[in-house]
Motif scaffolding. Structure first.
Motif, PDB file in Angstrom:
ATOM      1  N   ASP A 131       0.847  -1.204   0.000  1.00 40.90           N
ATOM      2  CA  ASP A 131       0.000   0.000   0.000  1.00 40.90           C
ATOM      3  C   ASP A 131       0.881   1.253   0.000  1.00 40.90           C
ATOM      4  OD1 ASP A 131      -2.989   0.931   0.639  1.00 40.90           O
ATOM      5  OD2 ASP A 131      -1.580   2.246   1.697  1.00 40.90           O
ATOM      6  N   PHE A 132       0.473   2.224  -0.805  1.00 33.85           N
ATOM      7  CA  PHE A 132       1.308   3.410  -0.974  1.00 33.85           C
ATOM      8  C   PHE A 132       1.521   4.153   0.344  1.00 33.85           C
ATOM      9  CE2 PHE A 132       1.860   7.958  -1.784  1.00 33.85           C
ATOM     10  CZ  PHE A 132       2.990   7.932  -2.579  1.00 33.85           C
ATOM     11  N   ASP A 133       0.430   4.365   1.092  1.00 33.76           N
ATOM     12  CA  ASP A 133       0.532   5.191   2.303  1.00 33.76           C
ATOM     13  C   ASP A 133       0.931   4.392   3.540  1.00 33.76           C
ATOM     14  OD1 ASP A 133      -0.194   7.692   1.218  1.00 33.76           O
ATOM     15  OD2 ASP A 133      -2.255   6.983   1.061  1.00 33.76           O
TER      16      ASP A 133
ATOM     17  N   ASN B  19       3.967   4.143  -6.327  1.00 39.96           N
ATOM     18  CA  ASN B  19       2.587   3.758  -6.020  1.00 39.96           C
ATOM     19  C   ASN B  19       2.390   2.377  -6.631  1.00 39.96           C
ATOM     20  OD1 ASN B  19      -0.134   3.636  -5.533  1.00 39.96           O
ATOM     21  ND2 ASN B  19      -0.698   5.257  -6.964  1.00 39.96           N
TER      22      ASN B  19
ATOM     23  N   LEU C 211       0.581  -0.406  -6.584  1.00 40.18           N
ATOM     24  CA  LEU C 211      -0.600  -1.025  -7.197  1.00 40.18           C
ATOM     25  C   LEU C 211      -1.458  -0.026  -7.963  1.00 40.18           C
ATOM     26  CD1 LEU C 211      -1.589  -3.420  -4.282  1.00 40.18           C
ATOM     27  CD2 LEU C 211      -0.170  -3.897  -6.257  1.00 40.18           C
TER      28      LEU C 211
END
Lengths: 456, 325
Positions: B161-163, B180, B182
């Motif tokens: 997950d990016f965040d 990022n 996905l």
């Protein structure tokens, strides 16, 4: 010799067993008389599943009918339901699905016509929100009962808006873009128009996309397309639709929608994979200012409904119609998750009793709404117990009453999927908005052509 | 068989071996007694497997060939199944997105399997040495392979997950802006490759370790006596001895990767856009999202042909040569 005969006997038994299994698939042991249990399949993660579970004991106490719920992820829900219904397995008595597939299911004969049961039980269908009830009708017959409202509204965090000098929620697309940019802030409080804006350290996003490919982004982007004068299909007459998605208006809308992320950084980079719950989480935790939300359920989540008590934005959001540039009017689809009863269900009557009870019984509908569900039963929304918990309801009701019904054609589910893939391809910069729209239009035309539409 | 001298001998022989009797003279005997005769016993033994094979493999295969030559739309059963010949195959082959799907599948397969081979070989060589706790390390190494692909996909979806993903957390600690994974069309296939490598490198480790442990020691001792360096021993002895094991591992993984479905389905649902709609997912979408079942089956047959061709190429490219004397 005796050993060989024993082996042969075992082989023969296996052969008989296999043949019996293959040729008599319906054979099942007789069961003793038991209370009726109806089995429902619903979307995993749908807020209404937990709410429904809370209500089931009341229904069982009243009727003696048990209800079991099976949850499936969104992607698998429709596939599983249609496979079971097409194979006529009778596994499910209730299937809760988006009405985008209603025409498809009705014409395929997979779901029961509920009109006779509505007459038998005198179901007060006039008590439902009219657009949401109408979405359950195909060629004059009810094939489902409306269950959970999914009409889209624009949610605006007014505290963040006022801090950015915005006093009213945006009404036009231009106002919306301006507000999204002004409410996007880096750690130094600068917005993307400032030359010193630090795009790698954003602490507040102005507009959060629901960008996952497919239906999610389709529902997120469509209101902006309509607001800028674009459309997907034009209805020429009965069974006569033309693809009009490749219009300059749609391209302009998709460019604007894409640039919010790629040029103005108003949305988290990961929002290209966001489902509705992830988008709502960003808003709920106070990291996002605006979003297109399924109302009123996610409006409820932002205000701390069942399971979402950790919200940091209670009472701060205002819910308004999606923006539109004149002369276009705000337009959002009449989304409704509906209760279908498969035609091969062995408990159609009992399943209908449950569907009717949970959607029209005043006490049940009020409890459902109070727990955070979005009942289509109008009386629930004016009930003082519900309005006390959700003071924003008059705002979302205004949108729900003027929402737009999707074309009642069996191909709509597929057209919407292509539309969503188009928006995702542009948002993730795999294609330019022009190319994405052009390719999607070609695919949509092929779908209509294959289905025999005269002017695709 | 020796001839019968008298009628009595012949009768006695027939009574002891009743299957020699013509059918019309076996009246009154039970079916079980007839099937127990030696000449039928083989068929009886084969029957369960044969029925199973016909019912669950041969019949579905023939049925699917039949459906692929017809038009069958799951959501429109009232249209029936009209014969359309090869139209479904032509439709798939002329779809530019199917070309993309195949290319993306090949890219994913080549990238994932190459890395798995290199990593697997390296880990197998390490584990082939007498190091402390090697048994425990081997067990730990194969754990990813034991986990269901859906669980692997979900776990990596969160980790990438990016965040909030743990991978990006570490990348940020290095002061680098993370990708990022996905949500970016350029990063998403590498993200799936990372996941696949994590799950399937252990298969290479297992097979190659088995190969390393089955090697004769004499050629290595002889090479050492002749003054060969470690690198020379590795290139001229270890790799040739391992060739059949590498071939088997490659074949298994190439076939598996070409038909990969579960991990992209769980992690990206084919997105962003259609960037990870690999060939199997393309066939699935046609059959179960758009309900063009016959088109989906046609796509599956085309994928089967591609896999068969590539597997044959691989077998030819990596012949099981003997180690040179």
């Amino acid at each position: 010799m005796a050993k060989q005969k024993g082996t042969i006997a075992v082989c023969l038994l296996i052969v008989v067993g296999l043949l019996a299994g293959l040729l008599v698939p319906g054979a099942a042991p007789a069961m003793a008389q038991e209370p009726v249990t109806i089995k429902a399949i619903m979307m995993q993660g749908g807020g209404w599943v937990g709410v429904t579970r809370e209500l089931i004991p009341d229904f069982t106490a009243k009727t003696g009918i048990n209800v079991e719920i099976e949850e499936q992820p969104y992607g698998a829900l429709k596939d599983k339901a249609i496979l079971e219904m097409s194979a006529k397995t009778g596994v499910y008595d209730i299937v809760v699905l988006d009405t985008a597939w209603l025409a498809e299911f009705a014409e395929a004969g997979y779901v029961a016509d509920l009109t006779p049961l509505i007459e038998k039980y005198k179901t007060p269908v006039d008590g439902y929100l009219p657009p949401q009830a109408q979405a359950c009708v195909h060629q004059g017959k009810y094939y489902a009962l409306p269950f959970e409202i999914d009409t889209r509204v624009l949610g605006v965090n007014m505290e963040m808006a006022q801090a950015a000098g915005i006093t009213e929620p945006p009404k036009t697309i231009d106002e919306f873009v301006d507000a999204a940019i002004r409410m996007t802030l880096d750690k130094n409080g600068k917005n993307p128009r400032d030359p010193d804006f630090d795009k790698d350290n954003i602490v507040q996003y102005g507009f959060v996309h629901t960008g996952l490919s497919g239906p999610y982004i389709a529902l997120d982007f469509a209101p902006f397309m309509w607001g800028m004068g674009g459309d997907i299909l034009r209805e020429n007459g009965p069974k006569d639709f033309t693809v009009v998605v490749d219009s300059p208006e749609t391209i302009a809308a998709l460019t604007m929608y894409t640039e919010l992320l790629t040029k103005w950084h108003t949305s988290p980079p990961a929002s290209t994979t966001f489902e509705e719950n992830q988008q709502c989480d960003v808003l709920r935790l106070g990291k996002g200012a605006m979003g297109i939300l399924p109302s009123p359920s996610h409006a409820g989540h932002l205000n701390g409904s069942l399971g979402f008590e950790d919200t940091k934005v209670k009472g701060k959001f205002k819910f308004v119609p999606t923006p539109a540039n004149p002369p276009n009017k705000p337009k959002t689809r009449t989304g409704i998750w509906a209760i279908f009863i498969p035609a091969d269900s062995k408990h159609i009557d009992e399943a209908f009793q449950f569907a009717q009870w949970i959607t029209t019984d005043n006490e049940a509908a009020v409890k459902y709404a109070k727990l955070g569900g979005a009942s289509p039963w109008m009386a629930a929304w004016s009930h003082p117990d519900v309005t006390a918990v959700y003071p924003f309801l008059p705002e979302v009701m205004e949108v729900m009453l003027v929402s737009w019904a999707e074309p009642p054609i069996p191909e709509w589910g597929q057209i919407r999927q292509i539309f969503g893939e188009m928006a995702s391809e542009a948002l993730t910069q795999q294609k330019t908005p022009e190319q994405a729209v052009k390719d999607a239009a070609e695919r949509m035309r092929q779908v209509l052509k294959d289905a025999g539409y005269p002017n695709p | 068989m020796a001839g019968f001298n008298t009628c009595t001998e012949r009768r006695e022989q027939m009574e002891s071996e009743p299957y020699l009797l013509p059918l019309h003279r076996r009246a009154g005997r039970s079916l079980f007694s007839i099937l127990s005769e030696r000449r039928y016993a083989g068929y009886v033994f084969l029957a369960p497997a044969l029925i199973y094979l016909i019912a669950f493999s041969v019949y579905p295969l023939l049925y699917s060939v039949n459906v692929s030559l017809r038009q069958y739309i799951l959501s429109k059963p009232y249209l029936g199944m009209p014969w359309v010949g090869l139209e479904n195959f032509w439709r798939v082959l002329s779809d530019s997105h199917f070309h993309y799907s195949l290319a993306a599948t090949l890219y994913f397969t080549v990238a994932a399997v190459s890395i798995e081979l290199l990593l697997g070989l390296g880990i197998a060589l390490l584990l082939n040495r007498p190091i402390l706790g090697v048994g425990i390390i081997r067990t730990i190494v194969v754990i990813p392979m034991m986990i269901a692909p859906v669980v692997v996909g979900l776990s990596w979806k969160y980790m990438l997950d990016f965040d909030t993903g743990v991978l990006n957390y570490f990348i940020r600690q290095l002061g680098i802006q993370p990708p990022n994974w996905l949500g970016d069309a350029k990063a998403v296939i590498p993200a799936l490759v990372i996941t696949d490598v994590w799950e399937w490198t252990p298969l290479f480790v297992l097979l190659l370790l088995a190969g390393l442990q089955a090697m004769p020691q004499e050629p290595f001792e002889a090479a050492k006596v002749d003054g060969a360096s470690s690198w020379q021993s590795f290139v001229h002895l270890t790799l040739p001895f391992l060739r059949p094991f590498i071939l088997i591992a490659l074949l298994l993984r190439v076939i598996d990767s070409l038909r990969t479905f579960d991990i992209p389905f769980v992690m990206t649902a084919g997105g962003p856009g259609r960037a990870t709609e690999f060939a199997s997912l393309y066939a699935y979408r046609q059959a179960f999202s758009y309900y063009y079942v016959s088109v989906g089956i046609a796509a599956a047959f085309i994928i089967l042909i591609v896999i068969t061709l590539l597997s044959n190429l691989l077998v030819r490219a990596l012949p099981m040569q003997e180690v040179e004397e």
